[in-house]
Design an enzyme around this catalytic site. Structure first.
Site, short mmCIF file in Angstrom:
data_model
loop_
_atom_site.label_atom_id
_atom_site.label_comp_id
_atom_site.label_asym_id
_atom_site.label_seq_id
_atom_site.Cartn_x
_atom_site.Cartn_y
_atom_site.Cartn_z
N LEU A 48 0.83 -1.20 0.00
CA LEU A 48 0.00 0.00 0.00
C LEU A 48 0.86 1.25 0.00
O LEU A 48 1.86 1.33 0.73
CB LEU A 48 -0.90 -0.02 1.24
CG LEU A 48 -1.85 1.16 1.43
CD1 LEU A 48 -2.94 1.14 0.36
CD2 LEU A 48 -2.48 1.10 2.82
N SER A 70 3.61 -6.65 2.30
CA SER A 70 2.39 -6.01 2.77
C SER A 70 1.21 -6.38 1.86
O SER A 70 0.91 -7.55 1.68
CB SER A 70 2.61 -4.49 2.85
OG SER A 70 1.55 -3.86 3.50
N HIS A 71 0.56 -5.39 1.24
CA HIS A 71 -0.54 -5.68 0.31
C HIS A 71 -0.04 -6.42 -0.93
O HIS A 71 -0.81 -7.03 -1.66
CB HIS A 71 -1.24 -4.38 -0.10
CG HIS A 71 -2.61 -4.58 -0.65
ND1 HIS A 71 -3.41 -3.53 -1.07
CD2 HIS A 71 -3.34 -5.69 -0.87
CE1 HIS A 71 -4.56 -3.99 -1.51
NE2 HIS A 71 -4.55 -5.31 -1.40
N ASP A 104 15.09 6.39 12.90
CA ASP A 104 14.13 6.17 11.81
C ASP A 104 12.88 7.01 12.07
O ASP A 104 12.16 6.79 13.04
CB ASP A 104 13.78 4.69 11.73
CG ASP A 104 12.98 4.34 10.48
OD1 ASP A 104 12.39 5.26 9.87
OD2 ASP A 104 12.98 3.16 10.10
N ASP A 161 4.13 -6.03 13.58
CA ASP A 161 5.24 -5.23 13.03
C ASP A 161 4.89 -3.75 12.92
O ASP A 161 5.61 -2.98 12.29
CB ASP A 161 5.69 -5.77 11.67
CG ASP A 161 4.62 -5.63 10.58
OD1 ASP A 161 3.54 -5.04 10.85
OD2 ASP A 161 4.85 -6.11 9.46
N HIS A 205 7.37 -2.96 9.98
CA HIS A 205 6.78 -3.17 8.66
C HIS A 205 7.63 -2.57 7.54
O HIS A 205 7.72 -3.15 6.45
CB HIS A 205 5.37 -2.56 8.62
CG HIS A 205 4.53 -3.07 7.49
ND1 HIS A 205 4.09 -4.38 7.42
CD2 HIS A 205 4.05 -2.45 6.38
CE1 HIS A 205 3.37 -4.54 6.32
NE2 HIS A 205 3.33 -3.39 5.68
N ASP A 215 10.99 -1.82 7.93
CA ASP A 215 12.29 -2.50 7.99
C ASP A 215 12.31 -3.71 7.07
O ASP A 215 13.36 -4.07 6.52
CB ASP A 215 12.59 -2.98 9.41
CG ASP A 215 12.87 -1.85 10.38
OD1 ASP A 215 13.16 -0.73 9.93
OD2 ASP A 215 12.81 -2.11 11.60
N ILE A 235 17.65 2.43 7.19
CA ILE A 235 17.74 2.62 8.64
C ILE A 235 16.86 1.58 9.31
O ILE A 235 15.64 1.73 9.41
CB ILE A 235 17.29 4.04 9.06
CG1 ILE A 235 18.10 5.10 8.32
CG2 ILE A 235 17.45 4.22 10.57
CD1 ILE A 235 17.61 6.52 8.57
#
Length: 304
Positions: free
Chosen positions: A41, A107-108, A229, A248, A270, A272, A280
């Site tokens: 996303l 992810s998506h 970060d 995450d 998520h 990372d 980072i």
């Protein structure tokens, strides 16, 4: 004495040859089929000098892999993104002459890849889900129930800008459709149509292979990993939606599981997981680029 030396040397060389190839070895990531990376996303292939899969494509190709980074709608339903991905998979196969591809979605991008494998399993050797939303996200559940229309309009504008800057200005955007697809209810409906690799238990493993397609997954479970970060405070807040469940920052660990689970508890958040923000990540965890390289070698070992 000399005879003993040569025996020892021979034994050492035999032992060395029996060890797994180190991650820097030539051909370490050289898979049979091309690797295709699929963003999540609000994702993109690249925005100027910044890649979504930061340093990962080059890390894979340096070991011999043929790597392609796709670009689908930054926000839209899983099916719409899936059809866009399917078209690009066909183009990649036509360009390379390969029979299949290895899809790796973040992810998506996880369910987006699963869609392609479900409707055209003959074109897919494997699907690997990285922090994938395979059983919904509690963050999406909150958004679907609380976000006003104006927020969706702003999200659509952001998605359009991302697609424009990444060179895909004509891709359709629908942040509402994306949120609904990523919700628990939306994912449950999607899984009923495309169940391949999805665990039938709450937090188990799914089928390792369905219709000739191999399924894998891995994910992080630490929303805050590096004080430098800028994205970590945001993920720490969104992670509160899980009420203590391992996550995450955007996806629960159990929800991320698909097929053969490599791990669901890396000390990564998520972003990372794809080596963002610009590399980072957690200094005390395996580098995300290394995780992708190890997985390419895993696929190589399976003849994929």
């Amino acid at each position: 004495m000399k005879k003993r030396y040569w025996k020892s040397l021979a034994l050492f060389l035999i032992t060395l040859m029996a060890l797994p190839a180190p991650s820097w070895a030539q051909g370490y990531t050289q898979t049979k089929y091309p690797i295709v990376l699929v963003h999540g996303l609000f994702g993109f292939d690249s925005l100027g000098p910044v890649d979504y899969f930061y340093g990962i494509a080059s890390g894979l190709s340096s070991g011999g892999a043929r790597v392609y980074v796709t670009s689908v709608s930054a926000s839209n339903s899983t099916e719409v993104r899936g059809e866009q991905l399917l078209l690009q998979v066909k183009q990649i196969l036509a360009a390379t002459g390969a029979a299949k591809v290895n899809l790796i979605g973040h992810s998506h991008g996880g369910p987006t890849s699963r869609y392609v494998a479900s409707v055209r399993p003959d074109l897919v050797a494997s699907v690997s889900s990285v922090g994938g939303v395979n059983k919904g996200s509690k963050v999406a559940d909150v958004l679907v129930g609380a976000v006003p229309n104006v927020t969706y309009d702003l999200a659509n504008a952001l998605s359009g800008l991302i697609s424009l800057l990444s060179g895909s200005p004509t891709l359709p955007q629908s942040s509402r459709a994306a949120a609904e697809s990523l919700s628990t209810a939306g994912t449950l409906a999607f899984n009923a149509r495309h169940p391949q690799g999805v665990p039938t238990s709450a937090c188990g493993e799914g089928a390792y292979q369905v219709n000739g397609v191999h399924y894998y997954s891995w994910s992080g479970a630490k929303p805050w990993t590096n004080a430098l970060d800028a994205a970590d405070p945001f993920l720490a807040v969104t992670g509160l939606a899980f009420n203590g469940e391992k996550n995450d920052g955007l996806v629960g660990s159990c929800s991320s599981r698909l097929g053969r689970v490599i791990r669901d508890d890396y000390a990564l958040n998520h972003l990372d997981e794809v080596n963002q923000l610009i590399g980072i990540t957690n200094l005390f965890e395996t580098n995300p680029v290394t995780l992708f390289r190890q997985h390419a070698n895993r696929l190589q070992g399976q003849g994929l």
